[in-house]
Design a protein around this motif. Structure first.
Motif, PDB file in Angstrom:
ATOM      1  N   ILE A   1      30.465  37.113  45.871  1.00 53.55           N
ATOM      2  CA  ILE A   1      31.011  38.057  47.065  1.00 53.55           C
ATOM      3  C   ILE A   1      31.375  37.720  47.607  1.00 53.55           C
ATOM      4  CG2 ILE A   1      29.582  36.057  48.100  1.00 53.55           C
ATOM      5  CD1 ILE A   1      27.055  37.530  49.723  1.00 53.55           C
ATOM      6  N   ASP A   2      32.017  38.897  48.127  1.00 50.04           N
ATOM      7  CA  ASP A   2      33.280  39.548  49.035  1.00 50.04           C
ATOM      8  C   ASP A   2      33.065  39.674  50.331  1.00 50.04           C
ATOM      9  OD1 ASP A   2      35.713  40.334  49.574  1.00 50.04           O
ATOM     10  OD2 ASP A   2      35.959  41.806  47.534  1.00 50.04           O
ATOM     11  N   GLY A   3      33.864  38.733  51.260  1.00 52.63           N
ATOM     12  CA  GLY A   3      33.743  39.410  52.389  1.00 52.63           C
ATOM     13  C   GLY A   3      33.759  38.817  53.299  1.00 52.63           C
TER      14      GLY A   3
ATOM     15  N   THR B   1      40.073  41.435  39.356  1.00 51.49           N
ATOM     16  CA  THR B   1      40.949  43.028  39.792  1.00 51.49           C
ATOM     17  C   THR B   1      39.685  43.707  40.529  1.00 51.49           C
ATOM     18  OG1 THR B   1      42.767  42.928  38.618  1.00 51.49           O
ATOM     19  CG2 THR B   1      42.035  43.960  39.592  1.00 51.49           C
ATOM     20  N   HIS B   2      39.733  44.272  42.368  1.00 52.74           N
ATOM     21  CA  HIS B   2      38.203  44.756  42.987  1.00 52.74           C
ATOM     22  C   HIS B   2      38.787  46.659  43.009  1.00 52.74           C
ATOM     23  CE1 HIS B   2      35.634  45.232  46.255  1.00 52.74           C
ATOM     24  NE2 HIS B   2      35.768  45.975  45.539  1.00 52.74           N
ATOM     25  N   LEU B   3      38.451  46.871  41.963  1.00 55.01           N
ATOM     26  CA  LEU B   3      39.031  48.518  42.269  1.00 55.01           C
ATOM     27  C   LEU B   3      38.715  49.425  43.222  1.00 55.01           C
ATOM     28  CD1 LEU B   3      39.607  49.828  38.695  1.00 55.01           C
ATOM     29  CD2 LEU B   3      41.542  49.244  40.497  1.00 55.01           C
ATOM     30  N   MET B   4      38.853  49.126  44.253  1.00 60.49           N
ATOM     31  CA  MET B   4      38.494  50.092  45.638  1.00 60.49           C
ATOM     32  C   MET B   4      39.234  51.033  45.561  1.00 60.49           C
ATOM     33  SD  MET B   4      38.026  47.017  48.489  1.00 60.49           S
ATOM     34  CE  MET B   4      39.264  46.460  47.551  1.00 60.49           C
ATOM     35  N   VAL B   5      38.359  52.349  44.881  1.00 61.49           N
ATOM     36  CA  VAL B   5      39.470  53.515  44.727  1.00 61.49           C
ATOM     37  C   VAL B   5      38.884  54.811  44.137  1.00 61.49           C
ATOM     38  CG1 VAL B   5      41.198  52.477  43.715  1.00 61.49           C
ATOM     39  CG2 VAL B   5      39.128  53.464  42.095  1.00 61.49           C
TER      40      VAL B   5
ATOM     41  N   LEU C   1      42.167  34.448  40.622  1.00 66.07           N
ATOM     42  CA  LEU C   1      42.898  35.035  42.512  1.00 66.07           C
ATOM     43  C   LEU C   1      41.615  36.571  42.298  1.00 66.07           C
ATOM     44  CD1 LEU C   1      45.988  34.340  42.224  1.00 66.07           C
ATOM     45  CD2 LEU C   1      44.811  33.206  43.448  1.00 66.07           C
ATOM     46  N   HIS C   2      41.446  36.791  43.135  1.00 64.52           N
ATOM     47  CA  HIS C   2      40.468  37.788  43.621  1.00 64.52           C
ATOM     48  C   HIS C   2      41.524  39.204  44.223  1.00 64.52           C
ATOM     49  CE1 HIS C   2      37.238  41.046  44.877  1.00 64.52           C
ATOM     50  NE2 HIS C   2      38.431  40.870  45.707  1.00 64.52           N
ATOM     51  N   VAL C   3      41.930  40.452  43.465  1.00 65.14           N
ATOM     52  CA  VAL C   3      43.387  40.869  43.552  1.00 65.14           C
ATOM     53  C   VAL C   3      42.743  42.206  44.463  1.00 65.14           C
ATOM     54  CG1 VAL C   3      45.229  41.669  42.775  1.00 65.14           C
ATOM     55  CG2 VAL C   3      44.405  39.797  41.863  1.00 65.14           C
ATOM     56  N   ASP C   4      42.742  43.115  45.386  1.00 67.89           N
ATOM     57  CA  ASP C   4      41.525  44.315  45.912  1.00 67.89           C
ATOM     58  C   ASP C   4      42.899  45.505  45.817  1.00 67.89           C
ATOM     59  OD1 ASP C   4      39.407  42.787  47.097  1.00 67.89           O
ATOM     60  OD2 ASP C   4      40.621  42.153  48.483  1.00 67.89           O
ATOM     61  N   ILE C   5      42.197  46.282  45.550  1.00 71.86           N
ATOM     62  CA  ILE C   5      43.539  47.688  44.665  1.00 71.86           C
ATOM     63  C   ILE C   5      42.355  48.488  45.394  1.00 71.86           C
ATOM     64  CG2 ILE C   5      43.824  48.844  43.478  1.00 71.86           C
ATOM     65  CD1 ILE C   5      45.399  46.000  43.051  1.00 71.86           C
TER      66      ILE C   5
END
Ligand code: DX5
Ligand code: ZN
Length: 223
Positions: A171-173, A66-70, A33-37
């Motif tokens: 790849i994401d989006g 787990t994808h940290l957009m921080v 699973l991909h988890v967007d933070i």
């Protein structure tokens, strides 16, 4: 080719039934699973925190990518690892000592990844190739699900694939039936899909279809 990994992004799941949605994606044949933070600073939106990762960890057995957009990942990696995040991805545009954070993630027996925004040149990755287990190319501007795929990222993917034949490249989006094929042709082996998979009438059939098209298309535009 590296192992194919198909990862529904739970950002597109029904938030009122998130644990059931995680289990539905696992039962449909997802590999992770991909988890967007999101922190409301690196991107103009907020999403989930470590408690959601902890909930997903209890709900399913597959990995939680787990994808940290921080902006400051160094302050957060510990909490996400404790909650069950693995792999854990940070952005190359984040404000931190990237190598130190990647090493710290790996030291805790967690796979470390670097993510690039669409406009960031692929050369930004070259100093870190020995420090990552996964590279994630953003094919939309991060912050929101449901956007259109940006095909201009594909030459960057092919350039990394030529250099690293075995690396996990995701790849994401804006991933759907069509963009899946274009991404696979350029050497992607890991696919994040939110809206496309969670709104599919039959998620299992759609994942099976993706897998077949990836096998048929993989690497055709890398040379
Ligand atoms: C965007 C997120 C994506 C998002 C993808 O900032 O990183 O993971 O969930 O959503 P779709 O597949 O709907 O474009
Ligand atoms: Zn993401």
């Amino acid at each position: 080719m590296p192992k194919i990994v198909i990862m529904p992004s739970i950002l597109a799941a029904d938030m009122g039934r998130l644990a059931d949605e995680c289990r539905r994606a696992e039962a449909a044949g997802s590999d992770a699973l991909h988890v967007d933070i999101m922190d409301g600073h690196f991107v103009p939106n907020l999403s989930m925190g470590p408690d959601v990762v902890k909930m997903a960890r209890a709900a399913v057995k597959i990995p939680l990518d787990t994808h940290l957009m921080v902006t400051h990942p160094q302050n957060l990696t510990g909490a996400f690892i404790k909650a069950g995040a693995n792999p854990l991805l940070i952005h190359v545009e984040a404000q931190c000592d990237l190598r130190a954070v990647l090493h710290d993630i790996r030291k805790q027996q967690v796979r470390a990844g670097l993510t690039l925004n669409p406009e960031t040149p692929v050369e930004a990755l070259w100093p870190f190739l020995a420090d990552v287990d996964e590279v994630l190319f953003m094919s939309v501007h991060p912050g929101f699900g449901g956007q259109s795929f940006i095909p201009q990222v594909l030459p960057k993917v092919a350039a990394l694939r030529r250099r690293m034949p075995e690396l996990d490249i995701s790849i994401d989006g804006g991933i759907n039936r069509t963009s899946t094929i274009a991404a696979a042709e350029h050497g992607v082996n890991m696919f994040v899909a939110g809206t496309y998979l969670f709104s599919a009438p039959d998620m299992a059939a759609e994942i099976a279809h993706m897998r077949q098209s990836i096998i048929a298309a993989y690497g055709k535009k890398v040379a």
